[in-house]
Write a protein that holds these residues in place. Structure first.
Motif, PDB file in Angstrom:
ATOM      1  N   ARG A 110       0.816  -1.223   0.000  1.00 39.74           N
ATOM      2  CA  ARG A 110       0.000   0.000   0.000  1.00 39.74           C
ATOM      3  C   ARG A 110       0.849   1.273   0.000  1.00 39.74           C
ATOM      4  N   TYR A 111       2.015   1.243   0.674  1.00 45.77           N
ATOM      5  CA  TYR A 111       2.784   2.484   0.843  1.00 45.77           C
ATOM      6  C   TYR A 111       4.180   2.476   0.198  1.00 45.77           C
ATOM      7  N   LEU A 112       4.974   1.408   0.445  1.00 51.93           N
ATOM      8  CA  LEU A 112       6.362   1.438  -0.040  1.00 51.93           C
ATOM      9  C   LEU A 112       6.421   1.223  -1.557  1.00 51.93           C
ATOM     10  N   ALA A 113       5.648   0.229  -2.050  1.00 54.85           N
ATOM     11  CA  ALA A 113       5.724  -0.072  -3.490  1.00 54.85           C
ATOM     12  C   ALA A 113       5.339   1.131  -4.364  1.00 54.85           C
ATOM     13  N   PRO A 114       4.201   1.801  -4.083  1.00 57.51           N
ATOM     14  CA  PRO A 114       3.863   2.959  -4.934  1.00 57.51           C
ATOM     15  C   PRO A 114       4.935   4.051  -4.872  1.00 57.51           C
ATOM     16  N   MET A 144      11.418   5.553   0.826  1.00 57.41           N
ATOM     17  CA  MET A 144      10.726   4.714   1.822  1.00 57.41           C
ATOM     18  C   MET A 144      10.571   5.463   3.141  1.00 57.41           C
ATOM     19  N   ALA A 145      11.605   6.227   3.525  1.00 62.68           N
ATOM     20  CA  ALA A 145      11.539   6.981   4.782  1.00 62.68           C
ATOM     21  C   ALA A 145      10.408   8.003   4.733  1.00 62.68           C
ATOM     22  N   LYS A 146      10.199   8.586   3.539  1.00 58.24           N
ATOM     23  CA  LYS A 146       9.122   9.577   3.400  1.00 58.24           C
ATOM     24  C   LYS A 146       7.751   8.914   3.382  1.00 58.24           C
TER      25      LYS A 146
END
Ligand code: MUC
Ligand code: MG
Length: 376
Positions: free
Chosen positions: A75-79, A96-98
Motif C-alpha cells: 500500500r505504501y512502499l511499493a507505490p 521509503m523513509a518519506k
C-alpha cells in the motif's frame, strides 16, 4: 543506461509459513511455525531481486506482523518506489523513509530485494556493494530454546557432534529465573564441550533479578548477557552493566542510530546486536555497525530467525565488517523443516558460509514456495 534498465517496475509481498523443527520459546512469545514476508522486486530489465521480512510469533518481539508488513509494502512502499532506479539505493531508502515511519522489517526486506536485483544486474556479489568481503565465513552459534532441559542437552550434543555449532545462546525468561538457572546448570554439567554461552533474557528480568542472579550466571561461566531489562530502561541497563563482571549485549533497546549512540555512551552494554529488522535496510545496518563501534560497543551478528534469504542479506554486510569479534547467530535456516530456496546456506566446521555468486547468492525454488505460501 543503468538507471533506465534498473527502474523498479513491480514489488510484491507474499506471506510464507514454514514449520520449525521444534517449538521456540522466548520470554514474550512462543511458536512452532515461522512466518515471514517474501518481497520480490522486478526491474525494467526483467531481473527480480528477493528479500525477507522477519517477525517472531506475531507482533511480539517488535510491533510489526506479517500482515502489517504486507500492507506497508503493497500500500505504501511499493507505490513510492515505482520507477525509482535500483542503481540509486540511497534514493530508494529516502523514498521509503518519506512514505512510512519505522516499519523497519518491511523496509529492510524491500531494500534487500532492490540490492539483490542491482547486484544481479551488475553481475557482482552483493558484498561488493558494501565494500567487498573480508571473510567468506562467519562463526555461528545455535539457540537452545525449547525450555526442556533434557531435549536441549540432546540438541546441543547433536550440534557439537555434527561440528555445526559449539557456541550456544540460551533463551531465558520464559520460565522463572530459578528454573532457568537449573536448566543452565544442567546444560553446563552434561555438555561440558559447549564453548561460549550467551543468555538472552529478552527484557524479562528486573534490575533486582539481575542483582540476585548475576553471581550464579558468573559461576556458570556465562560469556554474555543479552537485554536482561526492558528495552526502554537505559538507566537500569547502565547500572547493571556497571556492576556486572559479564559484558551485557544491547538488543531490543536500540533500533535507530541515536538509540545506539545513547546505549553505547551511557554504558548500557559492551556489545551491540546488529539486525536488519532494527536498522530497516542493509546500508543502515553497515552504518549501525560504525555507530555502535564508535560509541564503545563490539559487534555481534544478530538475527530474527531469518531463513536463507534473510541470513544471506545479513551476511552480505557481516562479511564486509572490519571486526566481528562475537560472530553471528544465523542458525535460522536450520530451524525450518524446509526452505523456499534452491540453495540453502551452508554451515560447516562451526561457521556459516557466505554465499558466492551474483546478488544475494540464493535463489527461489518456486515449487517449494508455492507449498509454503499462506492461503489468503
Ligand atoms: C533475539 O532476541 O535475539 C534471535 C535468536 C533467537 O532465538 O531469538 C532471536 C531474537
Ligand atoms: Mg535478543
Amino acid at each position: 543506461d543503468l538507471l533506465r534498465q534498473t527502474a523498479i517496475r513491480e514489488i510484491r509481498a507474499q506471506i510464507v509459513t514454514l514449520p520449525s523443527v521444534r517449538a521456540h520459546r522466548l520470554s514474550n512469545t512462543e511458536f512452532s511455525h515461522r512466518e515471514f514476508v517474501l518481497v520480490r522486486v522486478r526491474l525494467a530489465n526483467g531481473i527480480e531481486g528477493i528479500g525477507e521480512a522477519a517477525v517472531l510469533g506475531g507482533p511480539r518481539w517488535a510491533e510489526e506482523s506479517v500482515e502489517s508488513i504486507q500492507a506497508a509494502v503493497t500500500r505504501y512502499l511499493a507505490p513510492a518506489l515505482l520507477d525509482c532506479p535500483a542503481a540509486r539505493p540511497a534514493e530508494a531508502a529516502l523514498r521509503m523513509a518519506k512514505a512510512a515511519f519505522r516499519n523497519n522489517a518491511a523496509k529492510g526486506a524491500v531494500e534487500t530485494a532492490i540490492y539483490d536485483a542491482l547486484a544481479q544486474t551488475l553481475d557482482v556479489p552483493l558484498t561488493l556493494l558494501f565494500g567487498g568481503a573480508l571473510r567468506d565465513r562467519v562463526p555461528v552459534l545455535w539457540a537452545l530454546a525449547s525450555g526442556d532441559a533434557e531435549q536441549e542437552v540432546e540438541e546441543a550434543r547433536a550440534k557439537l557432534a555434527a561440528r555445526e555449532h559449539r557456541d550456544f545462546k540460551i533463551k531465558l525468561g520464559f520460565a522463572s529465573p530459578e528454573d532457568d538457572l537449573r536448566r543452565l546448570r544442567r546444560l553446563r554439567d552434561e555438555v561440558p564441550e559447549m564453548r561460549r554461552l550467551i543468555v538472552d533474557v529478552n527484557q524479562a528480568w528486573s534490575e533486582a533479578d539481575c542483582r540476585r542472579f548475576l553471581p550464579a550466571l558468573q559461576e556458570l561461566r556465562v560469556d554474555l548477557i543479552e537485554q536482561p531489562l526492558p528495552g526502554d530502561d537505559f538507566e537500569g541497563m547502565a547500572r547493571v552493566a556497571a556492576q556486572s563482571p559479564i559484558p551485557l549485549m544491547v538488543d531490543e533497546a536500540a533500533f535507530t542510530h541515536r538509540e545506539i549512540t545513547r546505549a553505547g555512551t551511557m554504558g548500557c552494554g559492551s556489545v551491540y546486536s546488529l539486525k536488519l529488522v532494527k536498522s530497516g535496510g542493509l546500508r543502515a545496518l553497515t552504518q549501525a555497525a560504525r555507530v555502535a563501534e564508535s560509541s564503545g560497543m563490539e559487534l555481534y551478528g544478530g538475527c530474527l530467525l531469518e531463513g536463507s534469504i534473510g541470513a544471506a542479506a545479513h551476511l552480505a554486510v557481516f562479511a564486509t565488517l572490519p571486526r566481528l569479534p562475537q560472530g553471528c547467530e544465523h542458525f535460522g535456516p536450520r530451524l525450518h523443516v524446509s526452505e523456499i530456496v534452491k540453495d540453502p546456506l551452508v554451515i560447516e566446521d562451526f561457521h556459516l558460509c557466505v554465499p558466492q555468486g551474483p546478488g544475494l547468492g540464493v535463489h527461489l525454488d518456486e515449487d517449494r514456495l508455492r507449498d509454503a505460501l499462506r492461503p489468503s
